[in-house]
Enzyme design. Structure first.
Site, PDB file in Angstrom:
ATOM      1  N   CYS A   2       0.948  -0.987  -0.029  1.00  0.00           N
ATOM      2  CA  CYS A   2      -0.107  -0.110  -0.110  1.00  0.00           C
ATOM      3  C   CYS A   2       1.032   1.274  -0.030  1.00  0.00           C
ATOM      4  O   CYS A   2       1.861   1.324   0.718  1.00  0.00           O
ATOM      5  CB  CYS A   2      -1.049   0.043   1.319  1.00  0.00           C
ATOM      6  SG  CYS A   2      -2.053  -1.320   1.339  1.00  0.00           S
ATOM      7  N   ARG A  27       4.026  -0.555  -4.870  1.00  0.00           N
ATOM      8  CA  ARG A  27       3.724  -0.940  -3.403  1.00  0.00           C
ATOM      9  C   ARG A  27       2.323  -1.492  -3.501  1.00  0.00           C
ATOM     10  O   ARG A  27       1.952  -2.147  -2.318  1.00  0.00           O
ATOM     11  CB  ARG A  27       3.686   0.247  -2.522  1.00  0.00           C
ATOM     12  CG  ARG A  27       4.878   0.997  -2.366  1.00  0.00           C
ATOM     13  CD  ARG A  27       4.608   2.211  -1.495  1.00  0.00           C
ATOM     14  NE  ARG A  27       4.648   1.933  -0.045  1.00  0.00           N
ATOM     15  CZ  ARG A  27       5.734   1.719   0.839  1.00  0.00           C
ATOM     16  NH1 ARG A  27       6.862   1.911   0.168  1.00  0.00           N
ATOM     17  NH2 ARG A  27       5.498   1.242   1.964  1.00  0.00           N
ATOM     18  N   TRP A  77      -2.768  -2.660  -1.601  1.00  0.00           N
ATOM     19  CA  TRP A  77      -2.419  -4.328  -1.670  1.00  0.00           C
ATOM     20  C   TRP A  77      -2.868  -4.964  -0.561  1.00  0.00           C
ATOM     21  O   TRP A  77      -2.858  -4.743   0.588  1.00  0.00           O
ATOM     22  CB  TRP A  77      -0.859  -4.337  -1.572  1.00  0.00           C
ATOM     23  CG  TRP A  77      -0.494  -5.791  -1.899  1.00  0.00           C
ATOM     24  CD1 TRP A  77      -0.025  -6.348  -2.968  1.00  0.00           C
ATOM     25  CD2 TRP A  77      -0.121  -6.791  -0.911  1.00  0.00           C
ATOM     26  NE1 TRP A  77       0.532  -7.849  -2.899  1.00  0.00           N
ATOM     27  CE2 TRP A  77       0.220  -8.233  -1.785  1.00  0.00           C
ATOM     28  CE3 TRP A  77      -0.412  -7.140   0.402  1.00  0.00           C
ATOM     29  CZ2 TRP A  77       0.364  -9.360  -0.997  1.00  0.00           C
ATOM     30  CZ3 TRP A  77      -0.151  -8.317   1.110  1.00  0.00           C
ATOM     31  CH2 TRP A  77       0.222  -9.486   0.209  1.00  0.00           C
ATOM     32  N   ASN A 103      -1.683   2.623   5.581  1.00  0.00           N
ATOM     33  CA  ASN A 103      -0.677   1.553   4.954  1.00  0.00           C
ATOM     34  C   ASN A 103      -0.179   0.705   6.260  1.00  0.00           C
ATOM     35  O   ASN A 103      -0.145   1.277   7.354  1.00  0.00           O
ATOM     36  CB  ASN A 103       0.494   2.172   4.420  1.00  0.00           C
ATOM     37  CG  ASN A 103       1.580   1.187   4.192  1.00  0.00           C
ATOM     38  OD1 ASN A 103       1.472  -0.143   4.065  1.00  0.00           O
ATOM     39  ND2 ASN A 103       3.035   1.687   4.173  1.00  0.00           N
ATOM     40  N   GLY A 104      -0.480  -0.479   6.464  1.00  0.00           N
ATOM     41  CA  GLY A 104      -0.208  -1.288   7.538  1.00  0.00           C
ATOM     42  C   GLY A 104      -1.464  -2.197   7.950  1.00  0.00           C
ATOM     43  O   GLY A 104      -2.367  -2.377   7.097  1.00  0.00           O
ATOM     44  N   GLU A 487      17.424 -17.925  -7.531  1.00  0.00           N
ATOM     45  CA  GLU A 487      17.313 -16.564  -7.951  1.00  0.00           C
ATOM     46  C   GLU A 487      16.594 -16.751  -9.414  1.00  0.00           C
ATOM     47  O   GLU A 487      15.606 -15.824  -9.943  1.00  0.00           O
ATOM     48  CB  GLU A 487      18.596 -15.816  -7.841  1.00  0.00           C
ATOM     49  CG  GLU A 487      18.190 -14.328  -8.158  1.00  0.00           C
ATOM     50  CD  GLU A 487      17.043 -13.444  -7.492  1.00  0.00           C
ATOM     51  OE1 GLU A 487      16.348 -14.062  -6.506  1.00  0.00           O
ATOM     52  OE2 GLU A 487      16.793 -12.414  -8.077  1.00  0.00           O
ATOM     53  N   LYS A 491      13.073 -15.221 -10.565  1.00  0.00           N
ATOM     54  CA  LYS A 491      12.698 -14.217 -11.475  1.00  0.00           C
ATOM     55  C   LYS A 491      11.777 -14.659 -12.547  1.00  0.00           C
ATOM     56  O   LYS A 491      10.737 -13.917 -12.788  1.00  0.00           O
ATOM     57  CB  LYS A 491      14.257 -13.907 -12.089  1.00  0.00           C
ATOM     58  CG  LYS A 491      14.925 -12.992 -11.601  1.00  0.00           C
ATOM     59  CD  LYS A 491      14.597 -11.641 -11.045  1.00  0.00           C
ATOM     60  CE  LYS A 491      14.012 -11.453  -9.824  1.00  0.00           C
ATOM     61  NZ  LYS A 491      14.632 -11.383  -8.671  1.00  0.00           N
ATOM     62  N   GLU A 494       8.117 -15.230 -11.022  1.00  0.00           N
ATOM     63  CA  GLU A 494       7.366 -13.987 -10.515  1.00  0.00           C
ATOM     64  C   GLU A 494       6.920 -13.188 -11.601  1.00  0.00           C
ATOM     65  O   GLU A 494       5.856 -12.601 -11.534  1.00  0.00           O
ATOM     66  CB  GLU A 494       8.119 -13.441  -9.331  1.00  0.00           C
ATOM     67  CG  GLU A 494       9.431 -12.356  -9.960  1.00  0.00           C
ATOM     68  CD  GLU A 494       9.938 -11.799  -8.805  1.00  0.00           C
ATOM     69  OE1 GLU A 494       9.385 -11.098  -7.862  1.00  0.00           O
ATOM     70  OE2 GLU A 494      11.465 -11.734  -8.876  1.00  0.00           O
ATOM     71  N   HIS A 510      17.656 -37.489  -6.765  1.00  0.00           N
ATOM     72  CA  HIS A 510      16.790 -37.870  -5.328  1.00  0.00           C
ATOM     73  C   HIS A 510      15.348 -37.469  -5.252  1.00  0.00           C
ATOM     74  O   HIS A 510      14.633 -37.666  -4.400  1.00  0.00           O
ATOM     75  CB  HIS A 510      17.251 -37.289  -4.190  1.00  0.00           C
ATOM     76  CG  HIS A 510      18.873 -37.531  -3.955  1.00  0.00           C
ATOM     77  ND1 HIS A 510      19.074 -39.063  -3.514  1.00  0.00           N
ATOM     78  CD2 HIS A 510      20.003 -37.103  -4.439  1.00  0.00           C
ATOM     79  CE1 HIS A 510      20.625 -39.006  -3.513  1.00  0.00           C
ATOM     80  NE2 HIS A 510      20.995 -37.729  -4.015  1.00  0.00           N
ATOM     81  N   LYS A 609       6.209  -4.528  -4.098  1.00  0.00           N
ATOM     82  CA  LYS A 609       7.641  -4.440  -3.848  1.00  0.00           C
ATOM     83  C   LYS A 609       8.224  -4.339  -2.381  1.00  0.00           C
ATOM     84  O   LYS A 609       8.999  -4.913  -2.057  1.00  0.00           O
ATOM     85  CB  LYS A 609       8.187  -3.222  -4.805  1.00  0.00           C
ATOM     86  CG  LYS A 609       9.534  -3.192  -4.629  1.00  0.00           C
ATOM     87  CD  LYS A 609      10.283  -2.852  -5.822  1.00  0.00           C
ATOM     88  CE  LYS A 609      11.896  -3.010  -5.944  1.00  0.00           C
ATOM     89  NZ  LYS A 609      12.369  -4.491  -6.413  1.00  0.00           N
TER      90      LYS A 609
END
Ligand code: F6R
Length: 614
Positions: A2, A27, A77, A103-104, A487, A491, A494, A510, A609
């Site tokens: 947010c 955000r 968000w 926000n929170g 990584e 990438k 996402e 395995h 983000k």
């Protein structure tokens, strides 16, 4: 998570709010809204989905709305309540005269809601935020002072919040406060801005005041007053932002992600400058404030981080253990905070975070600080909450990263870990001096080598086209590049939503090898060094199961063509430094696959983000 923005001054507020929200889109982007004062009335406009939908809602009434010189805005968000228009912020009290953006997470919202409902408040949304609107309105009806109402209400709230409040009866005034969520005020000429983050205000001003927890700021076009939770007035600590607005533009690239990938050579150059001064001299890392004797006798290092930063931390572990002979644990912050960790004053705790605002990592850092550990923060945001908790601060200086998928900040974190490991090894005298000299020599050559990789991005682009329709992807590696495999896979998944997984290549047999068939691409990260032959045989095993084989390698061995369908080559370097070069083609591969599939590269679905909730 947010983003909030506010403006009071002498200009039209709406464009400033919408521009601010555009800059805060990283955000969250599931719904948005603004509230402005028009002809003495507070009016709200909200929309579900992308910010463009809000702009479309405002467009027909724009001639009215542009007259307002005060307003607050929000990009969401969702945490509590689905991403619908009704749950979009701002939220208002029952009479609609007081509105807030938040926000929170309000942890005690259920208790507060019951209490407020019992007093006659009617809730319209499913959000935790609406509780705060009613709570502040209730206090305002008693004290008739907006700042005081916010101050009293804030004492009842448990959890994390950054809040902006306006009231129809308190002209041209924004009251804002925060706890465990970022908020800053921008200072202009007869105008003030308030925002969750710098990008929302940098186009207008570089003069800022960062709010500390529980502080309350009251803004009018001609005044700013900062108080603490006990109503004591505080002096303003005005800071000048070190960023330029242009650094936040796409600079001609189609997406921020591509621009940020291309910034990496310059970032490496900047980070190393002034650090390696003569190969025989010790690396200069004055950011580390631990005295050298304490550093020599540290028992252990613990690194806490999330996501991409966690992958950088894994490489940090590898080199710190190899060069310094010290035990290093790496743990996702979200796990670290819920167990009894063996942490004490002889432990160095390193928090790694691009944003410096990741809630779990902040909590992990605070917990270890209480146990007396020295806290070293590696972050891209020296202005962040985490940076303020640091005993030592390595600011990775990658410049603000806008794309949700982290690329350049990962690179900057890696370089910082190499500098830290060499610095500590030199103090502890724990590794062969010639190796350290060789690594310093090689580090200096990396900007050019990364440029060389970027100049050949077309090879990766062609590969991306060829494999874009795969449903699954496997990345394998060994040794120091295991984290590179993780990584690379992160990438890809996402931003393209392809199911991609990274495995240590030796683990393939395995279990995961059962998945392999002619539809599945396996990308082997094969850097020359002590595990090269091992990963070569693991690749043979995958090939024998008919997998589509891609090599990412610095080997020029022609025989690889028999084993691999496609080969992406990177320049040669020391095996220890190979993750720095290997990651760039993987970032490009993910980018071009997502771009080819028409995905929203910079704003992938469901993500934000800055993850400011636990
Ligand atoms: C992936 C990504 C995330 C972040 C994670 C931690 O591209 O960006 O996985 O790495 O949310 O964020 P920071 O580093 O800000 O703590």
């Amino acid at each position: 998570m947010c983003g909030i923005v506010g403006y009071t001054g002498n200009k039209s507020a709406i464009d400033i709010l919408l521009n601010g929200l555009t800059k805060l889109e990283y955000r969250g982007y599931d719904s948005s809204g603004v509230a402005v004062e028009i002809n003495g009335q507070v009016e709200m406009y909200k929309a579900e989905g992308k910010l463009q939908n809000l702009k479309d809602v405002i467009e027909p009434v724009k001639t009215e709305v542009v007259r307002s010189t005060i307003g607050i805005g929000h990009i969401r968000w969702a945490t509590h309540g689905a991403p619908t228009t009704i749950n979009a912020h701002p939220h208002s009290c029952n009479c609609g005269r007081l509105v807030i953006v938040h926000n929170g997470i309000i942890e005690n919202f259920k208790e507060l809601k019951e209490e407020l409902e019992a007093q006659g408040c009617v809730f319209k949304s499913q959000t935790d935020t609406e509780t705060v609107a009613h709570l502040i309105a209730r206090e305002f009806s008693k004290v008739k002072n907006l700042t005081e109402a916010v101050r009293i209400a804030a004492r009842r709230i448990e959890g994390a919040y950054a809040l902006c409040v306006i009231h129809q009866d308190v002209k041209d005034t924004i009251v804002a406060t925060k706890r465990n969520a970022p908020l800053l005020v921008g200072i202009g000429e007869n105008e003030y801005y308030v925002a969750s983050d710098v990008p929302a205000i940098i186009d207008y001003t570089k003069k800022t005041v960062y709010l500390d927890d529980n502080q309350i700021v009251t803004l009018t076009p001609n005044s700013i007053k900062l108080i603490n939770e006990y109503s004591v007035e505080l002096p303003l600590k005005i800071e000048t932002l070190p960023w330029e607005p242009v650094s936040l533009s796409k600079m001609g690239y189609k997406h921020y992600m591509l621009k940020e990938i291309h910034e990496q050579p310059g970032i490496i150059r900047n980070l190393l400058s002034g650090k390696i001064v003569g190969l025989d001299n010790p690396l200069n890392l004055s950011e580390v404030k631990i005295d050298k004797e304490t550093l020599k006798h540290l028992n252990r290092v613990q690194i806490v981080a999330c996501g991409t930063s966690l992958h950088a931390a894994m490489i940090g572990k590898y080199i710190l253990e190899d060069f310094c002979g010290i035990a290093v644990d790496v743990e996702p912050s979200s796990e670290y905070i819920y167990r009894k960790t063996v942490t004490d004053e002889n432990t160095l705790v390193i928090g790694v975070s691009q944003s410096g605002e990741t809630a779990d990592t902040i909590t992990a850092i605070k917990q270890s600080k209480k146990k007396g550990s020295h806290i070293l923060i590696v972050t891209n945001r020296p202005d962040s909450t985490m940076a303020r908790e640091a005993d030592s601060l390595i600011s990775v200086c990658a410049g603000i990263e806008v794309s949700v998928a982290a690329t350049k900040s990962y690179m900057a974190q890696l370089i910082s870990f190499y500098m830290l490991a060499i610095y500590m090894a030199e103090i502890k005298n724990s590794t062969d001096k010639d190796l350290l000299i060789k690594l310093k020599k090689e580090l200096i050559k990396l900007p050019e080598k990364t440029e060389e990789i970027l100049s050949q991005e077309n090879t990766v682009k062609l590969c991306a086209r060829k494999y874009a329709n795969a449903k699954n992807f496997v990345y394998i590696a060994r040794g120091i590049n295991n984290a590179t495999a993780l990584e690379g896979a992160l990438k890809l998944k996402e931003i393209s939503y392809i199911n991609a997984t990274g495995y240590p290549a030796g683990e393939l047999k395995h279990g995961p090898i059962a998945m392999l068939d002619e539809t599945l691409p396996v990308l082997s990260i094969m850097m020359k060094g002590k595990v090269y032959d091992k990963i070569l045989s693991n690749s043979e095993e995958a090939k024998a199961r008919n997998a589509r084989m891609i090599a990412l390698t610095n080997s020029t061995d022609e025989k690889l063509k028999d084993l691999f369908d496609d080969i992406i080559r990177v320049p040669d370097t020391d095996e220890y430094l190979s993750p720095i070069l290997a990651i760039i083609p993987l970032q490009l591969l993910a980018y071009y696959i997502a771009e080819f599939l028409g995905k929203d590269v910079d704003q992938p679905r469901n993500l934000a983000k800055s993850v400011t909730v636990e």
